[in-house]
Design a protein around this motif. Structure first.
Motif, PDB file in Angstrom:
ATOM      1  N   UNK A   1       0.831  -1.197   0.000  1.00  0.00           N
ATOM      2  CA  UNK A   1       0.000   0.000   0.000  1.00  0.00           C
ATOM      3  C   UNK A   1       0.870   1.253   0.000  1.00  0.00           C
ATOM      4  N   UNK A   2       0.240   2.375  -0.357  1.00  0.00           N
ATOM      5  CA  UNK A   2       0.798   3.685  -0.059  1.00  0.00           C
ATOM      6  C   UNK A   2      -0.286   4.462   0.673  1.00  0.00           C
ATOM      7  N   UNK A   3      -0.185   5.770   0.754  1.00  0.00           N
ATOM      8  CA  UNK A   3      -1.166   6.540   1.519  1.00  0.00           C
ATOM      9  C   UNK A   3      -2.533   6.594   0.838  1.00  0.00           C
ATOM     10  N   UNK A   4      -2.605   6.280  -0.447  1.00  0.00           N
ATOM     11  CA  UNK A   4      -3.862   6.384  -1.194  1.00  0.00           C
ATOM     12  C   UNK A   4      -4.601   5.057  -1.328  1.00  0.00           C
ATOM     13  N   UNK A   5      -3.951   3.953  -0.998  1.00  0.00           N
ATOM     14  CA  UNK A   5      -4.626   2.660  -1.122  1.00  0.00           C
ATOM     15  C   UNK A   5      -3.681   1.543  -1.482  1.00  0.00           C
TER      16      UNK A   5
END
Length: 236
Positions: free
Chosen positions: A167-171
């Protein structure tokens, strides 16, 4: 402010609950900048042909699911509830396809697919300019968004609770460890900065993992002045 490759790699992480599933897991993260977008060329074609021949040689001696690293990844999938015969890790999917011919996409994608087969490890590529925050490998809550396609249409899905995802901060950027990448961060014809994730389990040692990364960066550097950074995330 866009993070530097050094900062992004420094903040990358693998959750302890993932290491609990496979204490032998290591991820080698490689950022490559200065990639020259291009169609496939003689060099990438030769690399694909070599990968196809390598896969044929392997499969003449054993079945795909008995190859050491493929077998280890099948066990890892079962550990978090996935069925490897239905959702194959990227290494197995490419190795199965290689004897009949690997896809020809563009020079960047062709090179990393070939390196994956030649070195027998799952290898994912992401467009770093489309990333939001650092990469993190964890077990999903089940609510995280994952953008993909179904029947030709863009849809948002969600991983299963407990599924291992990047994941990253957006999904979610990749489901089931190394099974399917999100559309949002996927490589494209204009990618100039990429994040590569090289996944290793017990059958592959750190020396072989490093050799795969060296090979990847070396081929991407042909014809362009790339810069690269890397970080090994290991157990503990």
């Amino acid at each position: 402010m866009t993070p530097t490759p050094e900062d992004l790699l420094a903040r990358a992480s693998v959750a302890e609950e993932v290491h609990a599933l496979r204490p032998d897991y290591r991820a080698l993260l490689v950022v490559v900048d200065g990639i020259l977008p291009a169609a496939g060329d003689r060099g990438s074609e030769a690399l694909l042909v070599a990968a196809e021949e390598h896969a044929r040689g392997l499969l003449e001696r054993t079945s795909v699911d008995a190859l050491p690293h493929v077998a280890a990844w099948r066990e890892a999938y079962r550990a978090f509830g996935a069925k490897p015969q239905r959702t194959r890790n990227s290494l197995e999917a490419l190795t199965r396809r290689a004897p009949q011919g690997l896809p020809r996409v563009n020079r960047l994608t062709d090179v990393y697919n070939a390196v994956s087969v030649l070195h027998q490890l799952p290898l994912g590529g992401e467009d770093l300019d489309r990333y939001a925050g650092p990469p993190r490998l964890l077990r999903a809550a089940g609510t995280e968004p994952f953008d993909t396609t179904a029947e030709g249409k863009t849809v948002v899905e969600h991983p299963e609770p407990g599924e291992v995802v990047w994941t990253d901060d957006a999904g979610v950027t990749c489901r089931r460890w190394n099974w399917r990448q999100a559309r949002r961060t996927q490589l494209h014809d204009g990618t100039t900065t990429a994040l590569f994730i090289l996944d290793a389990l017990g059958p592959m040692d750190d020396e072989a993992l490093t050799a795969a990364a060296d090979d990847l960066v070396g081929h991407l550097a042909e014809g362009s002045a790339v810069r690269s950074w890397r970080r090994l995330l290991g157990a503990g």
